[in-house]
Design an enzyme around this catalytic site. Structure first.
Site, PDB file in Angstrom:
ATOM      1  N   ARG A  52      43.165  41.413  21.694  1.00  0.00           N
ATOM      2  CA  ARG A  52      42.302  41.507  22.682  1.00  0.00           C
ATOM      3  C   ARG A  52      41.973  40.209  23.174  1.00  0.00           C
ATOM      4  O   ARG A  52      42.374  39.072  22.923  1.00  0.00           O
ATOM      5  CB  ARG A  52      41.081  42.303  22.235  1.00  0.00           C
ATOM      6  CG  ARG A  52      41.082  42.280  20.839  1.00  0.00           C
ATOM      7  CD  ARG A  52      40.319  41.117  20.212  1.00  0.00           C
ATOM      8  NE  ARG A  52      39.228  40.614  21.175  1.00  0.00           N
ATOM      9  CZ  ARG A  52      39.179  39.255  21.155  1.00  0.00           C
ATOM     10  NH1 ARG A  52      39.434  38.369  20.816  1.00  0.00           N
ATOM     11  NH2 ARG A  52      37.890  39.135  21.955  1.00  0.00           N
ATOM     12  N   GLY A  53      40.883  40.262  24.427  1.00  0.00           N
ATOM     13  CA  GLY A  53      40.556  38.671  24.989  1.00  0.00           C
ATOM     14  C   GLY A  53      41.650  38.742  26.270  1.00  0.00           C
ATOM     15  O   GLY A  53      42.685  38.979  26.273  1.00  0.00           O
ATOM     16  N   ALA A  54      41.094  38.312  27.320  1.00  0.00           N
ATOM     17  CA  ALA A  54      41.865  38.815  28.680  1.00  0.00           C
ATOM     18  C   ALA A  54      43.121  37.580  28.613  1.00  0.00           C
ATOM     19  O   ALA A  54      44.089  38.267  29.012  1.00  0.00           O
ATOM     20  CB  ALA A  54      40.789  38.052  29.603  1.00  0.00           C
ATOM     21  N   ARG A  66      44.433  48.593  29.382  1.00  0.00           N
ATOM     22  CA  ARG A  66      42.912  48.066  29.595  1.00  0.00           C
ATOM     23  C   ARG A  66      42.821  47.753  31.186  1.00  0.00           C
ATOM     24  O   ARG A  66      43.519  46.790  31.584  1.00  0.00           O
ATOM     25  CB  ARG A  66      42.763  47.187  28.689  1.00  0.00           C
ATOM     26  CG  ARG A  66      43.116  47.668  27.101  1.00  0.00           C
ATOM     27  CD  ARG A  66      42.313  46.545  26.091  1.00  0.00           C
ATOM     28  NE  ARG A  66      40.898  46.513  26.343  1.00  0.00           N
ATOM     29  CZ  ARG A  66      40.044  45.696  25.859  1.00  0.00           C
ATOM     30  NH1 ARG A  66      40.548  44.607  25.028  1.00  0.00           N
ATOM     31  NH2 ARG A  66      38.733  45.729  25.949  1.00  0.00           N
ATOM     32  N   GLN A  97      32.881  41.658  18.149  1.00  0.00           N
ATOM     33  CA  GLN A  97      33.823  40.411  18.108  1.00  0.00           C
ATOM     34  C   GLN A  97      33.412  38.979  17.926  1.00  0.00           C
ATOM     35  O   GLN A  97      33.859  38.171  17.353  1.00  0.00           O
ATOM     36  CB  GLN A  97      34.259  40.260  19.729  1.00  0.00           C
ATOM     37  CG  GLN A  97      35.327  41.674  20.030  1.00  0.00           C
ATOM     38  CD  GLN A  97      34.628  42.590  20.695  1.00  0.00           C
ATOM     39  OE1 GLN A  97      33.481  42.867  20.533  1.00  0.00           O
ATOM     40  NE2 GLN A  97      35.524  43.328  21.689  1.00  0.00           N
ATOM     41  N   ASP A 101      36.538  38.193  31.498  1.00  0.00           N
ATOM     42  CA  ASP A 101      37.455  38.913  31.748  1.00  0.00           C
ATOM     43  C   ASP A 101      38.328  39.130  33.074  1.00  0.00           C
ATOM     44  O   ASP A 101      39.473  39.367  33.464  1.00  0.00           O
ATOM     45  CB  ASP A 101      37.374  40.389  31.205  1.00  0.00           C
ATOM     46  CG  ASP A 101      36.992  40.357  29.551  1.00  0.00           C
ATOM     47  OD1 ASP A 101      37.736  40.295  28.859  1.00  0.00           O
ATOM     48  OD2 ASP A 101      35.938  40.098  29.312  1.00  0.00           O
ATOM     49  N   ASN A 148      32.170  39.870  32.138  1.00  0.00           N
ATOM     50  CA  ASN A 148      32.609  39.713  30.843  1.00  0.00           C
ATOM     51  C   ASN A 148      32.065  40.839  29.861  1.00  0.00           C
ATOM     52  O   ASN A 148      31.106  41.822  30.191  1.00  0.00           O
ATOM     53  CB  ASN A 148      31.962  38.255  30.476  1.00  0.00           C
ATOM     54  CG  ASN A 148      32.355  37.590  28.923  1.00  0.00           C
ATOM     55  OD1 ASN A 148      33.692  37.726  28.785  1.00  0.00           O
ATOM     56  ND2 ASN A 148      31.579  37.171  28.220  1.00  0.00           N
ATOM     57  N   LYS A 149      32.063  40.446  28.535  1.00  0.00           N
ATOM     58  CA  LYS A 149      31.569  41.397  27.521  1.00  0.00           C
ATOM     59  C   LYS A 149      30.410  41.958  27.836  1.00  0.00           C
ATOM     60  O   LYS A 149      29.550  41.351  28.122  1.00  0.00           O
ATOM     61  CB  LYS A 149      32.046  41.075  26.219  1.00  0.00           C
ATOM     62  CG  LYS A 149      31.710  41.923  25.110  1.00  0.00           C
ATOM     63  CD  LYS A 149      32.319  43.240  24.907  1.00  0.00           C
ATOM     64  CE  LYS A 149      33.910  42.980  24.983  1.00  0.00           C
ATOM     65  NZ  LYS A 149      34.726  44.132  25.079  1.00  0.00           N
TER      66      LYS A 149
HETATM   67  O1  MRU Z   1      37.172  43.896  24.642  1.00  0.00           O
HETATM   68  P1  MRU Z   1      37.699  42.401  24.383  1.00  0.00           P
HETATM   69  O2  MRU Z   1      37.526  41.930  22.981  1.00  0.00           O
HETATM   70  O3  MRU Z   1      39.321  42.431  24.885  1.00  0.00           O
HETATM   71  O4  MRU Z   1      36.800  41.601  25.246  1.00  0.00           O
HETATM   72  C1  MRU Z   1      37.444  40.406  25.988  1.00  0.00           C
HETATM   73  C2  MRU Z   1      36.776  39.210  25.407  1.00  0.00           C
HETATM   74  O5  MRU Z   1      37.261  38.638  24.341  1.00  0.00           O
HETATM   75  C3  MRU Z   1      35.494  38.869  26.046  1.00  0.00           C
HETATM   76  O6  MRU Z   1      34.981  39.568  26.991  1.00  0.00           O
HETATM   77  C4  MRU Z   1      35.689  37.480  26.202  1.00  0.00           C
HETATM   78  O7  MRU Z   1      34.325  36.835  26.235  1.00  0.00           O
HETATM   79  C5  MRU Z   1      36.430  37.084  27.348  1.00  0.00           C
HETATM   80  S1  MRU Z   1      38.033  36.853  27.371  1.00  0.00           S
HETATM   81  C6  MRU Z   1      38.287  35.265  26.944  1.00  0.00           C
END
Ligand code: MRU
Length: 363
Positions: free
Chosen positions: A52-54, A89, A200, A241, A251-252
């Protein structure tokens, strides 16, 4: 980055022809890797948040497309694989970006040459991500250096979710400047938002900061405002993201509230992201598709029991409904600056175009 002295990336090709990833669904309790050998493996890993993570989602999708072409590299198969991966996603734009990049490289090749070319391109995407995150670290380090200067005291940085090396291929986005500051001997301390519902921050950010020896404290998501009022936060650095051409930062979920609190308390708020996270096709963050995930992630939490068993426990009454929107958008006006691999800019169209003048043609 290193875990117990061993250098890791989050994704790498192995001799069997598969791609190996760290299974992030098992962290922080176990460090386990998983091999992705097929398109379906890659799509499942993204969907179930093994990765996970963009930036890492983008890298995995690139390899997933390549793996899909091993036995059948027809135009139809490319279409089908891209559709399957895109559906995993919706919010992180790096996914669509990486698929488009691999497709542009293989589109005009004979089918017989496509698999190898796609696999090579996925590797290049990973290498470029490492270099971009390293550069984000170098530019962000200067911000931390300036904050440390007046009194040489500890710099307190608040971060939300995980935007470290686990969310990328290496280094991370928001955490890269922090690792570099720590390595440069600047005393940094990180307030780590636990980041409900999937935690996370508590599980991944705390894990990787700990592995690197960076002092940090995990806090509940709602404490940041009070810490800012008390002067205990020198700056906020988050990842993204998807960031629009006008500098709205998706972002999250929970990031927006941190930005509001930061504004109210004159705390600088930065978003750190590589070019692959910028969606030049969108101006307003309102147009970003926000992923809605299972309510079960809200109604239950996963943790390790005293007996050492990893278990999921329910924390919400059986009859209560739950809503799980995974991201939010921080408007550009609340963002002090965007830290990219090319430097730091004001959050807005002009700031971004100054760093990426090649986008002016299409803007
Ligand atoms: O849902 P996730 O864990 O894939 O979320 C993405 C992230 O890790 C965060 O939003 C993050 O802050 C940005 S991606 C480097």
């Amino acid at each position: 980055m290193k875990i117990s002295g061993v250098p890791y990336r989050t994704i790498w090709p192995v001799e069997s022809g598969a791609v190996r990833v760290i299974d992030q669904s098992r962290l922080p309790f176990e460090l386990v890797t998983l091999d992705l050998a097929t398109l379906e493996d890659a799509a499942r890993a993204i969907k179930t948040m093994v990765v996970r993570g963009a930036p890492l989602i983008g890298a995995t999708a690139a390899y997933g497309l390549a793996l899909a072409l091993r036995a059948d590299a027809s135009d139809r198969r490319i279409e089908e694989a891209a559709r399957i991966l895109l559906a995993t996603r919706p919010t992180a734009v790096n996914l669509a970006w990486a698929l488009a990049r691999v497709r542009s490289v293989i589109a005009h090749l004979e089918p017989g040459r496509r698999f190898q070319a796609a696999f090579r391109e996925a590797g290049k995407i990973c290498d470029a991500d490492v270099e971009q995150c390293r550069s984000i670290g170098v530019h962000g380090l200067e911000i931390i250096r300036r904050l440390a200067k007046p009194s040489r005291r500890r710099v307190n940085i608040l971060t939300h979710c995980n935007a470290g090396w686990l969310a990328c291929v290496d280094w991370g986005t928001a955490l890269a400047p922090i690792y570099m500051a720590h390595d440069a001997g600047i005393p940094v301390h990180v307030w780590v938002d636990e980041t409900r519902p999937r935690n996370q921050g508590a599980s991944l950010t705390a894990y990787e900061l700990g592995a690197h020896g960076v002092p940090h404290t995990v806090i509940v998501d709602n404490l940041g405002g009070l810490l800012m009022q008390r002067g205990e936060v020198d700056c906020v650095i988050v990842g993204s993201d998807r960031t629009t051409a006008c500098g709205d930062v998706c972002n999250k979920v929970g990031t927006y509230l941190k930005a509001l609190a930061a504004k109210d308390n004159d705390v600088p708020f930065y978003a750190a992201l590589p070019v692959s996270t910028i969606d030049w096709s969108l101006d307003s963050g309102r147009d970003i598709e926000i992923e809605e995930r299972s309510a079960a992630e809200v109604t239950s939490v996963i943790g390790r029991t005293a007996a050492g068993e990893v278990a999921s426990v329910r924390v919400v009454p059986e009859a209560s409904a739950a809503l799980n929107l995974a991201f939010d958008v921080t408007p550009a006006r609340l963002v002090t600056g965007i830290i990219t691999e090319r430097g730091v800019c004001a959050a807005g169209r002009e700031g971004l175009l100054d760093l990426y003048p090649e986008q002016r043609r299409s803007a």
